[in-house]
Design an enzyme around this catalytic site. Structure first.
Site, PDB file in Angstrom:
ATOM      1  N   PRO A  95       0.842  -1.203   0.000  1.00 18.15           N
ATOM      2  CG  PRO A  95       0.009  -1.011   2.167  1.00 18.15           C
ATOM      3  CD  PRO A  95       0.775  -1.929   1.276  1.00 18.15           C
TER       4      PRO A  95
ATOM      5  CG  ASP B  67       4.952  -1.629   2.319  1.00 15.01           C
ATOM      6  OD1 ASP B  67       3.782  -1.523   2.735  1.00 15.01           O
ATOM      7  OD2 ASP B  67       5.464  -2.714   1.979  1.00 15.01           O
ATOM      8  CG  HIS B  68       0.505   3.341   5.479  1.00 14.15           C
ATOM      9  ND1 HIS B  68       0.820   3.282   6.820  1.00 14.15           N
ATOM     10  CD2 HIS B  68      -0.226   4.479   5.333  1.00 14.15           C
ATOM     11  CE1 HIS B  68       0.306   4.324   7.447  1.00 14.15           C
ATOM     12  NE2 HIS B  68      -0.324   5.074   6.568  1.00 14.15           N
ATOM     13  NE  ARG B  69       3.103  -4.587   2.718  1.00 15.08           N
ATOM     14  CZ  ARG B  69       3.665  -5.544   1.979  1.00 15.08           C
ATOM     15  NH1 ARG B  69       3.113  -6.742   1.921  1.00 15.08           N
ATOM     16  NH2 ARG B  69       4.786  -5.295   1.320  1.00 15.08           N
TER      17      ARG B  69
ATOM     18  CB  VAL C  19       6.988   3.074   6.788  1.00  9.00           C
ATOM     19  CG1 VAL C  19       7.353   4.515   7.131  1.00  9.00           C
ATOM     20  CG2 VAL C  19       8.261   2.248   6.594  1.00  9.00           C
TER      21      VAL C  19
END
Length: 467
Positions: free
Chosen positions: A261, A437-439, A441
């Site tokens: 994401p 990467d919002h998973r 960070v």
């Protein structure tokens, strides 16, 4: 004794490679470690050396064909009684084989006359010096005949303003890079008939395209393109096969975009102090021979900022359900080349000084443009930088390299009105774009990292407090 040579694993985890060009033909005698073919992986063009000496009895794939790793590439008669067909022995037939050695030879050995190094752990050490150059020049002269004069009329080329076409010296191999040689093969252009306009007579992509354009006036065809119906005004659609770097890049970007994401944050920074630093280092005799660029300063800032926010130098592992934080920064530098986008990386970049980092980045860029990037330099990256500013672009939303948590895009440096010490002044300004990467960070972590990079570019002396 007939021995088959299977296509080896080139060290990139890939399962296939394309034959760009054969350097030998059936009946030719080859020596140990003689270059027998240019092979294109999804990332680089590699020169493939022969692991044994003998006479070539079969080539199992044609130029432009794809071969799976482990499949036979060529066959060779290595028996003592092997002999080439009449006239097949070239000037190098009686030359002694190079002594076997472990590893792939040094960079200095291949830098003089080869666009790429030997494969790591494969083949004998490369020969260097006049002997090797003479052998390869003689081989190239046999393999690349001069283009007939009637194929590309000299007068018409001059009239069209294209690069002049002149036959190459018979004993001299046309100077070009692997991507240019591949382009020439794809377009049906004989490099021996092309006059190079680059430095020291180097044949460039533009030279090949100009020669191909002239050829099309007479035959209207190129091997790698398919013309689809003439459009209004005489123009025609062109279909280009998707392969090589373009195919790999497309697959990697799709996988990244639909797995991680993506979120992008932006920060506009006054980088006047950074640009002053770059200019002062260029004028300082102590740094003569070292080209410190704004990209190198950004790279150093990224390494320092990653130390304060280790979450950005990490990887999400789906199988083990773990986040792996790397102990070292292998800094990827996106490079636009004639073959497409590649991202070689500087290993352990955080341990380097600014000058060392600048030298390493310069070397990566040079080898990438020449198609000589080593497979090891294209794997193992942990975070990346892309410099869209060199194209005059201010900002963007870059896509992550698969397996990396962040990628930073640095925009063009613009001189514009900016608040400075309570007044409006003309300052040099840059926009930074950070995709993450919002998973693994979060927005706060990304913002901390980005503002640290910005603070270092605003005031490079601040680096002294972070070392």
């Amino acid at each position: 004794m007939i021995r088959d040579f299977p296509l080896p694993d080139l060290g990139e985890g890939l399962t296939e490679s394309e034959i760009v060009a054969w350097r030998v033909a059936v009946g030719d005698r080859v020596e140990l470690n003689q270059i027998i073919a240019d092979v294109e992986t999804a990332k680089a063009v590699v020169e493939l050396p022969s692991p044994f000496a003998g006479v070539v009895t079969a080539l199992h794939a044609g130029e432009g064909e794809t071969v799976n790793v482990g499949a036979p590439l060529f066959s060779c008669d290595t028996g003592e009684g092997a002999s080439a067909e009449p006239g097949a022995d070239g000037p190098d037939a009686a030359a002694p084989a190079a002594p076997a050695a472990s590893g792939s030879g040094t960079d200095e050995q291949v830098a003089e006359d080869a666009p790429g190094p030997n494969l790591v752990g494969y083949g004998a050490a490369a020969e260097s010096g006049p002997k090797r150059r003479a052998r390869r020049s003689a081989l190239a002269a046999d393999l690349v005949p001069a283009l007939p004069a009637e194929t590309v009329p000299q007068a018409d080329v001059a009239t069209a303003g294209a690069a002049p076409v002149a036959p190459a010296t018979p004993s001299e191999r046309p100077r070009s890079t692997p991507p240019v040689r591949k382009l020439a093969r794809d377009l049906g252009v004989e490099l021996a008939a092309v006059h190079g306009t680059g430095e020291r007579g180097l044949i460039t992509r533009a030279d090949v395209e100009a020669a191909a354009s002239e050829m099309q006036k007479f035959d209207g065809q190129t091997p790698e393109t398919k013309v689809v119906g003439p459009a209004e005004g005489g123009a025609a659609d062109v279909r280009i096969p998707i392969k090589g770097v373009r195919k790999h890049t497309a697959a990697a970007m799709v996988a990244s975009a639909f797995t991680a994401p993506h979120v992008t944050e932006f920060l506009t920074v006054d980088v006047t102090a950074t640009m002053d630093l770059v200019r002062s280092l260029r004028e300082d005799r102590a740094f003569a021979g070292h080209r410190v660029t704004p990209l190198a300063v950004v790279a150093k800032a990224v390494c320092l900022a990653a130390r304060r926010t280790p979450d950005v130098n990490a990887r999400w592992e789906e199988a083990s359900q773990e986040i792996v934080q790397f102990a070292s920064v292998n800094l990827g530098i996106a490079a636009a080349t004639e073959r497409g986008l590649v991202v070689p990386n500087v290993k352990a970049a955080e341990r380097m000084t600014l000058v060392e980092l600048a030298d390493a980045i310069g070397e990566l860029a040079t080898t990438a443009r020449e198609g000589r990037t080593r497979p090891a330099d294209l794997t193992g990256g942990t975070l990346s930088i892309t410099n869209v500013g060199v194209f005059g672009v201010d900002a963007g939303t870059p896509i992550l390299n698969p397996g990396e948590a962040v990628i930073l895009a640095m925009g063009a440096v613009r001189r514009q009105p900016w608040e400075h010490r309570g007044e409006i002044a003309l300052r040099e300004v840059m926009t930074l774009s950070l995709s993450f990467d919002h998973r693994l960070v979060d927005g706060q972590q990304a913002a901390s990292f980005l503002t640290d990079v910005g603070a270092l570019l605003r005031d490079p002396a601040r680096a002294m407090t972070m070392v």
